[in-house]
Motif scaffolding. Structure first.
Motif, PDB file in Angstrom:
ATOM      1  N   ALA A 269       0.799  -1.098  -0.010  1.00  0.00           N
ATOM      2  CA  ALA A 269      -0.016  -0.019  -0.012  1.00  0.00           C
ATOM      3  C   ALA A 269       0.826   1.166  -0.023  1.00  0.00           C
ATOM      4  CB  ALA A 269      -0.890   0.040   1.325  1.00  0.00           C
ATOM      5  N   VAL A 271       0.770   5.116   1.436  1.00  0.00           N
ATOM      6  CA  VAL A 271       0.078   6.070   2.352  1.00  0.00           C
ATOM      7  C   VAL A 271       0.769   7.438   2.498  1.00  0.00           C
ATOM      8  CG1 VAL A 271      -0.477   3.866   3.655  1.00  0.00           C
ATOM      9  CG2 VAL A 271       1.715   5.248   4.265  1.00  0.00           C
ATOM     10  N   THR A 272       0.050   8.247   2.475  1.00  0.00           N
ATOM     11  CA  THR A 272       0.311   9.672   2.609  1.00  0.00           C
ATOM     12  C   THR A 272      -0.112  10.163   3.900  1.00  0.00           C
ATOM     13  OG1 THR A 272       0.624   9.968   0.259  1.00  0.00           O
ATOM     14  CG2 THR A 272       0.640  11.832   1.511  1.00  0.00           C
ATOM     15  N   SER A 296       5.272  10.271   2.867  1.00  0.00           N
ATOM     16  CA  SER A 296       4.624   9.238   2.088  1.00  0.00           C
ATOM     17  C   SER A 296       5.511   7.833   2.193  1.00  0.00           C
ATOM     18  CB  SER A 296       4.592   9.448   0.511  1.00  0.00           C
ATOM     19  OG  SER A 296       5.647   9.752  -0.065  1.00  0.00           O
ATOM     20  N   GLU A 310      -3.941   8.505   4.125  1.00  0.00           N
ATOM     21  CA  GLU A 310      -4.392   8.279   2.647  1.00  0.00           C
ATOM     22  C   GLU A 310      -3.751   7.083   2.151  1.00  0.00           C
ATOM     23  OE1 GLU A 310      -4.426  11.951   0.168  1.00  0.00           O
ATOM     24  OE2 GLU A 310      -5.198  13.089   1.549  1.00  0.00           O
ATOM     25  N   VAL A 311      -4.756   6.260   1.696  1.00  0.00           N
ATOM     26  CA  VAL A 311      -4.104   4.964   1.111  1.00  0.00           C
ATOM     27  C   VAL A 311      -4.531   4.618  -0.339  1.00  0.00           C
ATOM     28  CG1 VAL A 311      -4.021   2.386   1.715  1.00  0.00           C
ATOM     29  CG2 VAL A 311      -4.420   3.828   3.808  1.00  0.00           C
ATOM     30  N   SER A 312      -3.533   4.182  -0.949  1.00  0.00           N
ATOM     31  CA  SER A 312      -3.950   3.637  -2.389  1.00  0.00           C
ATOM     32  C   SER A 312      -3.313   2.466  -2.673  1.00  0.00           C
ATOM     33  CB  SER A 312      -3.414   5.252  -3.256  1.00  0.00           C
ATOM     34  OG  SER A 312      -2.336   5.300  -3.144  1.00  0.00           O
ATOM     35  N   GLU A 313      -3.698   1.913  -3.589  1.00  0.00           N
ATOM     36  CA  GLU A 313      -2.787   0.705  -4.162  1.00  0.00           C
ATOM     37  C   GLU A 313      -1.750   1.025  -5.105  1.00  0.00           C
ATOM     38  OE1 GLU A 313      -4.733  -3.193  -5.387  1.00  0.00           O
ATOM     39  OE2 GLU A 313      -4.354  -2.691  -7.052  1.00  0.00           O
ATOM     40  N   PRO A 314      -0.567   0.467  -4.861  1.00  0.00           N
ATOM     41  CA  PRO A 314       0.579   1.129  -5.849  1.00  0.00           C
ATOM     42  C   PRO A 314       0.563   0.142  -6.892  1.00  0.00           C
ATOM     43  CG  PRO A 314       1.330  -0.563  -4.293  1.00  0.00           C
ATOM     44  CD  PRO A 314      -0.006  -0.171  -3.796  1.00  0.00           C
ATOM     45  N   SER A 315       1.268   0.662  -8.260  1.00  0.00           N
ATOM     46  CA  SER A 315       1.504  -0.217  -9.228  1.00  0.00           C
ATOM     47  C   SER A 315       2.739  -1.362  -9.147  1.00  0.00           C
ATOM     48  CB  SER A 315       1.923   0.764 -10.392  1.00  0.00           C
ATOM     49  OG  SER A 315       3.125   1.279 -10.387  1.00  0.00           O
ATOM     50  N   GLU A 318       5.670   0.701  -9.233  1.00  0.00           N
ATOM     51  CA  GLU A 318       6.068   1.388  -7.650  1.00  0.00           C
ATOM     52  C   GLU A 318       6.728   0.304  -6.636  1.00  0.00           C
ATOM     53  OE1 GLU A 318       3.153   4.979  -7.910  1.00  0.00           O
ATOM     54  OE2 GLU A 318       2.348   3.278  -7.577  1.00  0.00           O
TER      55      GLU A 318
END
Length: 373
Positions: A269, A271-272, A296, A310-315, A318
């Protein structure tokens, strides 16, 4: 059922190690920056016993030797399309050559299709980086040679499908072909053999984007039709994300990351936030950097991230670059610690140890794309 369908594991290496003497590297024709390993820098102030960089960071040894692989554990399930990635000198070519039965290990063991590589050679096809072909033969004669060398397995239709896609003339002489055209011939020979295990070392590096896309599609279709296990090294991360379902990341001769591509991405994940990294103590921080919005970080997670982040899925790219930057940071810290220990007497007081689960934390604003170049 195909032969590979009966096998649970296509390639399995245990504590695999390969050490190259400098004279062997010269005999094999490796140049600085090539794989496996890198040729030693000659000259300098050092004499006998001097240590020199081997091209495998962290694996320097006495003059005249270099570990291209060290305690390398790999397990690739059968039927997968596996990407073998890593920076130059990571050991990718050496690992593939071992799986093909072309190199004996210095230590450890490797098995392919349930047996020793030499015993499975009839079921293995291997395309090396330089794609060696007989330059004096025509395209047609080259494929005819492939049929004569593999009489029990040869599939002429599969081989000619690859050749016809490049609009090559049967009478064209190999030495007059471009690099991309020779790549087609080499892949035609490999696929015509109908192998259970197909090993490809940078197979698409000299193809233009359109030809690369077409050949990758043909390769995947052939593999799906026959159940062939494909292991290919590459630096083209964007294509690997869609073409491969399994991945092995090598760095400094060891496996850094391995598994199903979807599971690897889902297990990380981005995160920021403005909170301290200590709030992420239940997760493994692969790397972190200070940004205009706070901090981040790339995490390896086993549970959802909680807190004010703030959570997002990495490529996939990445994730891979994050692990490689982390590995390089660890190597730099180890080198600095070794130099400090050698230059300074032991401290009189014990050094405090950290109880954090963090794997590594770096402060970098680089994109890190050079990590795989």
């Amino acid at each position: 059922m195909s032969e590979t369908a009966a096998e649970e594991v296509a390639v399995e290496a245990t504590a695999l190690g390969k050490k190259y003497p400098d004279r062997k590297l010269r005999t094999m024709g490796f140049r600085r920056g090539s794989s496996p390993g890198r040729r030693f820098r000659k000259g300098g102030k050092g004499g006998k016993g001097e240590e020199r960089h081997s091209g495998v960071p962290g694996a320097a040894g006495p003059v005249g030797e270099a570990w291209a692989l060290r305690d390398c554990d790999v397990r690739i399930p059968a039927g997968r399309i596996c990407a073998l990635v890593g920076p130059n000198g990571a050991g990718k070519s050496t690992l593939l050559a071992h799986a093909a039965g072309l190199l004996p290990p210095t230590s450890g063991d490797i098995r392919v299709l349930g047996t020793a590589p030499g015993e499975a050679r009839e079921r293995i096809a291997y395309v090396a980086q330089d794609k060696p072909l007989y330059p004096q033969l025509t395209v047609e004669a080259t494929l005819r040679l492939g049929a004569e060398l593999n009489p029990e397995r040869w599939d002429a239709e599969a081989a000619w499908r690859v050749v016809d896609g490049g609009e090559l003339q049967p009478g064209a002489v190999v030495r007059q072909l471009s690099g991309g055209q020779r790549t087609r011939i080499a892949l035609a020979l490999a696929l015509g053999k109908r192998p259970s295990l197909l090993l490809l070392d940078e197979p698409m590096a000299d193809l233009d984007p359109l030809a690369r896309h077409e050949l990758m599609g043909l390769l995947l279709a052939e593999a799906a039709d026959t159940g062939t296990t494909v292991v290919m090294s590459s630096h083209i991360l964007g294509e690997l994300a869609t073409a491969c379902d399994h991945l092995v990341l090598l760095d400094r001769g060891r496996v850094r990351l391995a598994g199903e591509v979807d599971e690897i991405v889902a297990g990380h994940a981005l995160v920021t936030g403005r909170g301290p990294l200590t709030e992420l103590g239940s997760h493994t921080v692969i790397e972190s950097q200070v940004t205009g919005r706070g901090v981040s970080a790339l995490l390896r997670t086993e549970r959802p991230v909680t807190g004010d982040w703030e959570v997002s899925e990495p490529s996939l790219e990445e994730v891979l670059l994050g692990h490689l930057r982390s590995s390089r940071a660890e190597a730099a810290r180890s080198t600095a610690a070794a130099v400090s220990t050698t230059a300074s007497p032991p401290a009189s007081t014990p050094t405090a140890t950290s109880t954090s689960t963090t794997a590594s934390t770096t402060n970098s604003t680089s994109t890190g794309r050079e990590a795989l170049s």
